[in-house]
Structure formats: structure tokens, C-alpha cells
Scaffold this motif. Structure first.
Motif, PDB file in Angstrom:
ATOM      1  N   LYS A  44       0.849  -1.194   0.000  1.00 19.86           N
ATOM      2  CA  LYS A  44       0.000   0.000   0.000  1.00 19.86           C
ATOM      3  C   LYS A  44       0.884   1.243   0.000  1.00 19.86           C
ATOM      4  CE  LYS A  44      -3.392   2.435   2.889  1.00 19.86           C
ATOM      5  NZ  LYS A  44      -4.150   2.391   4.171  1.00 19.86           N
ATOM      6  N   PRO A  45       0.689   2.166  -0.958  1.00 20.11           N
ATOM      7  CA  PRO A  45       1.520   3.384  -0.964  1.00 20.11           C
ATOM      8  C   PRO A  45       1.186   4.265   0.241  1.00 20.11           C
ATOM      9  CG  PRO A  45      -0.252   3.566  -2.583  1.00 20.11           C
ATOM     10  CD  PRO A  45      -0.313   2.168  -2.045  1.00 20.11           C
ATOM     11  N   VAL A  46       2.229   4.791   0.888  1.00 27.60           N
ATOM     12  CA  VAL A  46       2.000   5.610   2.080  1.00 27.60           C
ATOM     13  C   VAL A  46       2.639   6.990   1.993  1.00 27.60           C
ATOM     14  CG1 VAL A  46       1.622   3.676   3.650  1.00 27.60           C
ATOM     15  CG2 VAL A  46       3.959   4.479   3.239  1.00 27.60           C
ATOM     16  N   SER A  47       3.653   7.163   1.144  1.00 24.53           N
ATOM     17  CA  SER A  47       4.266   8.489   1.051  1.00 24.53           C
ATOM     18  C   SER A  47       5.125   8.595  -0.203  1.00 24.53           C
ATOM     19  CB  SER A  47       5.139   8.780   2.283  1.00 24.53           C
ATOM     20  OG  SER A  47       6.249   7.901   2.343  1.00 24.53           O
ATOM     21  N   LEU A  48       5.411   9.840  -0.583  1.00 30.39           N
ATOM     22  CA  LEU A  48       6.265  10.155  -1.721  1.00 30.39           C
ATOM     23  C   LEU A  48       7.428  11.007  -1.222  1.00 30.39           C
ATOM     24  CD1 LEU A  48       6.915  10.564  -4.805  1.00 30.39           C
ATOM     25  CD2 LEU A  48       5.403  12.566  -4.694  1.00 30.39           C
ATOM     26  N   ARG A  49       8.639  10.608  -1.575  1.00 30.71           N
ATOM     27  CA  ARG A  49       9.826  11.384  -1.189  1.00 30.71           C
ATOM     28  C   ARG A  49      10.413  12.055  -2.424  1.00 30.71           C
ATOM     29  NH1 ARG A  49      12.571   7.614   0.586  1.00 30.71           N
ATOM     30  NH2 ARG A  49      14.226   7.338  -0.961  1.00 30.71           N
ATOM     31  N   LEU A  50      10.610  13.377  -2.337  1.00 28.27           N
ATOM     32  CA  LEU A  50      11.172  14.156  -3.439  1.00 28.27           C
ATOM     33  C   LEU A  50      12.609  14.562  -3.104  1.00 28.27           C
ATOM     34  CD1 LEU A  50       8.201  16.563  -4.290  1.00 28.27           C
ATOM     35  CD2 LEU A  50       8.828  14.439  -5.458  1.00 28.27           C
ATOM     36  N   GLU A  51      13.525  14.275  -4.033  1.00 30.88           N
ATOM     37  CA  GLU A  51      14.908  14.713  -3.914  1.00 30.88           C
ATOM     38  C   GLU A  51      15.218  15.530  -5.165  1.00 30.88           C
ATOM     39  OE1 GLU A  51      17.510  11.406  -2.070  1.00 30.88           O
ATOM     40  OE2 GLU A  51      15.773  10.340  -2.900  1.00 30.88           O
ATOM     41  N   PRO A  52      15.397  16.852  -5.036  1.00 25.79           N
ATOM     42  CA  PRO A  52      15.456  17.749  -6.195  1.00 25.79           C
ATOM     43  C   PRO A  52      16.606  17.493  -7.157  1.00 25.79           C
ATOM     44  CG  PRO A  52      15.031  18.974  -4.176  1.00 25.79           C
ATOM     45  CD  PRO A  52      15.404  17.592  -3.771  1.00 25.79           C
ATOM     46  N   GLY A  53      17.673  16.867  -6.709  1.00 24.88           N
ATOM     47  CA  GLY A  53      18.811  16.650  -7.588  1.00 24.88           C
ATOM     48  C   GLY A  53      19.859  17.735  -7.478  1.00 24.88           C
ATOM     49  N   THR A  54      19.669  18.654  -6.551  1.00 23.78           N
ATOM     50  CA  THR A  54      20.634  19.716  -6.272  1.00 23.78           C
ATOM     51  C   THR A  54      20.387  20.209  -4.848  1.00 23.78           C
ATOM     52  OG1 THR A  54      21.376  21.958  -6.825  1.00 23.78           O
ATOM     53  CG2 THR A  54      19.084  21.425  -7.310  1.00 23.78           C
TER      54      THR A  54
END
Length: 337
Positions: free
Chosen positions: A236-246
Motif C-alpha cells: 500500500k503506498p504511504v508516502s512520496l519522497r522528493l529529492e530535487p537533484g541539487t
């Protein structure tokens, strides 16, 4: 869609048979790959269920969070007839294979003799109502890993109702772990606004479609040697993690972790009139990407549970799956009058 697991049967630990042209050099412990021609015993575990994403959507294998992996080998029961046929098929293939080495023929002959005319008689077929053989199989994709070498017991006889007495004997929990390894999760490509490219210091909204990111499950079942068990593993999806790349960027929220909404979506689509609002999920770049792009990494965390025969069940390690996508960041141009 159900299918047999690609596995290998361990025949005689410490004995090596010649390669039979299937591309697998035989190593420590004699193995015959389940997808090579001949007398291999493949796992009788079958898998069915969701691949997550469906249609033409791209999917990939879940990656466990932390230091954990599903079993690379396990033990399954076989009836005397099934076991006898596998040994006879392997024996016939080995001795009749053109150019086969003499030591391989001797080794498989000694192995056959043990169960047919030696320590046992005709594979215990006269005791078919009393018990079953238990054999070790390995996941073909992992058979060279050290973890796949721990199931090194030669086939052994177990009376009905007795505990096989070995680690990794198949149980509903083992089936659940095997199903975990076959979970296919949808590719994590977030929708961004602005879509084509964004601007320096401009909040960029990010979200995921709730129709794509929903629960996925795989059921593993084994019906062999008097054993009929199954387990369903659900992610079950529970969260999204964003890493901008900079490092020259900020995320919303500051942690970069966007929680799942009550309706199953992650983030919120941008709509007209929200330009002055802070996105609940998104990022802001503080410098231009120049002539290149920044590699935004978007990773969804999946909570994994299982339920199986007899009311058994529990939690398995969380899984992750994500991918990179290119983001163009431009300087905001101003005109001086």
C-alpha cells in the motif's frame, strides 16, 4: 497470471555436473536450472495477482527498505512419484547428453542409487501414504548468492504430520516473502506544474494520480506433497519522497516526504488561482539548471503486509520504488525600461 517460480533443485552438495548449454556454469552444489531442458524439479509455488499500474504502465520490482531480502532458497515437499520422476529424468539426461563427463555420470548414478536401490527402495513409493520427500530449490535469479547456498540438505523423507526440521521449510510466511519479491509497482513519475520547465524561486507543484497508486498484491500458493497453503502479500503506498537533484532547492514539506491523502492521492494538482499558494507537495529551485537539467528523484514508500492460510499474517519490511526525471529550471527574465 499464475506461473511456476524459476528455481533449481539441489541434487548432491559438493558435486558438480557439466554445463548442459543453458548458460549456467555449475558451481558449489549440483544444480539443474529449471528453465534448462531435462529433469530439473522446478518449484511448485505459483504466483498470481496485481502487477500494479496495469495496461501499458511501466512497473518495477519493489526494493526492501533496510537490510532484508526474501529467501533465496527453500524446501518443498514432493510425493514419491514426483521425486522419483525428477531423479530418473535427470539421470537419463545426464548419461545420454553428448560429451558428458564421466565424473558427472558417476555422480548422478550414485545419487540415483541412493534413493532407488540403496539407502531407500524405489523412492519409497510403497510408503506414499505415510510421508513425502522434501527437496531444496533455489530462486534461479539468485542461485549464485551466498544466501542461496544455505539450503544444502539432500532430499530427505518426512513422515506425515512431522516437522521437516530445517530452516526455510516452506510455510505461509515463506510464501508471503516469496510473493514480496514478485510485487510489481508502478513507475514513480510525478506530474509537475509548471509542466515543461519551471523557474528559479517559483514553487513547483507535484502530485501522483490516485488511480495509478493504489494497493497491489501477489498471492503465492503451494499444493504439493499433501501440503496446500497460500499467502497474499499486499503493498500500500504511504508516502512520496522528493529529492530535487541539487542542494540549491527547497521541498514542500521541508522534509521532502509527501504523505498520502485520504482519497489515495499524493500531493494536489495545480489549478488556476493557486499561484500564490504553497503547494502541499512540491519543490522550489533556487538556481537555474543552465544548459542541462536537474535529476529529480521521486520515490514512493509502500507499506507491506501479508495474510495466509490458517489466519497467519503480519508485516513485512516497507518497500520503495522510484525513478529519476529531468527538470529544466530557467532564470526569470525581466525587462528594464
Amino acid at each position: 497470471m499464475a506461473g511456476a517460480a524459476a528455481t533449481a533443485l539441489i541434487l548432491t552438495p559438493g558435486t558438480a555436473f557439466a554445463d548442459r548449454g543453458g548458460g549456467n556454469a555449475q558451481g558449489s552444489g549440483t544444480q539443474t536450472s529449471g528453465n534448462q531442458r531435462g529433469g530439473a524439479i522446478e518449484s511448485l509455488v505459483t504466483f498470481s495477482g496485481s502487477t500494479g499500474g496495469g495496461g501499458r504502465a511501466k512497473t518495477g520490482n519493489v526494493r526492501p527498505v533496510g537490510d532484508w531480502d526474501p529467501p533465496a532458497c527453500w524446501y518443498e515437499p514432493r510425493t514419491p512419484d514426483q521425486f522419483g520422476k525428477s531423479v530418473e529424468d535427470t539421470y537419463n539426461e545426464t548419461v545420454n547428453y553428448p560429451g558428458q563427463h564421466g565424473y558427472a555420470k558417476t555422480a548422478v548414478g550414485q545419487y540415483r542409487d541412493k534413493y532407488k536401490d540403496g539407502e531407500y527402495t524405489d523412492y519409497n513409493k510403497d510408503k506414499a501414504d505415510e510421508g513425502n520427500w522434501w527437496v531444496a530449490v533455489r530462486d534461479e535469479d539468485r542461485w549464485l548468492e551466498p544466501e542461496a547456498q544455505i539450503c544444502d540438505e539432500q532430499p530427505f523423507w518426512v513422515e506425515n504430520g512431522d516437522d521437516p526440521g530445517v530452516p526455510n521449510a516452506v510455510t505461509p510466511e515463506v510464501l508471503a516473502e516469496l510473493a514480496y519479491n514478485r510485487l510489481q509497482l508502478p513507475e514513480t513519475e510525478v506530474t509537475l506544474a509548471p509542466e515543461e520547465n519551471t523557474k528559479v524561486n517559483l514553487p513547483t507543484w507535484a502530485w501522483l494520480d490516485k488511480a495509478t497508486f493504489k494497493e497491489v498484491d501477489v498471492t503465492a500458493q503451494l499444493n504439493a506433497g499433501g501440503l496446500n497453503i497460500q499467502a497474499t502479500t499486499t503493498a500500500k503506498p504511504v508516502s512520496l519522497r522528493l529529492e530535487p537533484g541539487t542542494e540549491d532547492a527547497e521541498t514542500y514539506p521541508a522534509s521532502g516526504e509527501c504523505a498520502i491523502n485520504d482519497d489515495g492521492s499524493i500531493g494536489e494538482p495545480y489549478a488556476k488561482g493557486k499561484a500564490n499558494q504553497t503547494p502541499p507537495c512540491g519543490l522550489k529551485y533556487l538556481r537555474s539548471s543552465g544548459d542541462g537539467t536537474f535529476k529529480l528523484q521521486a520515490t514512493v514508500t509502500w507499506e507491506v503486509t501479508w495474510a495466509g492460510t490458517g489466519g497467519a499474517g503480519g508485516d513485512l519490511p516497507n518497500g520503495e520504488f522510484g525513478n529519476e526525471q529531468a527538470v529544466i529550471v530557467q532564470e526569470i527574465q525581466s525587462v528594464n525600461r
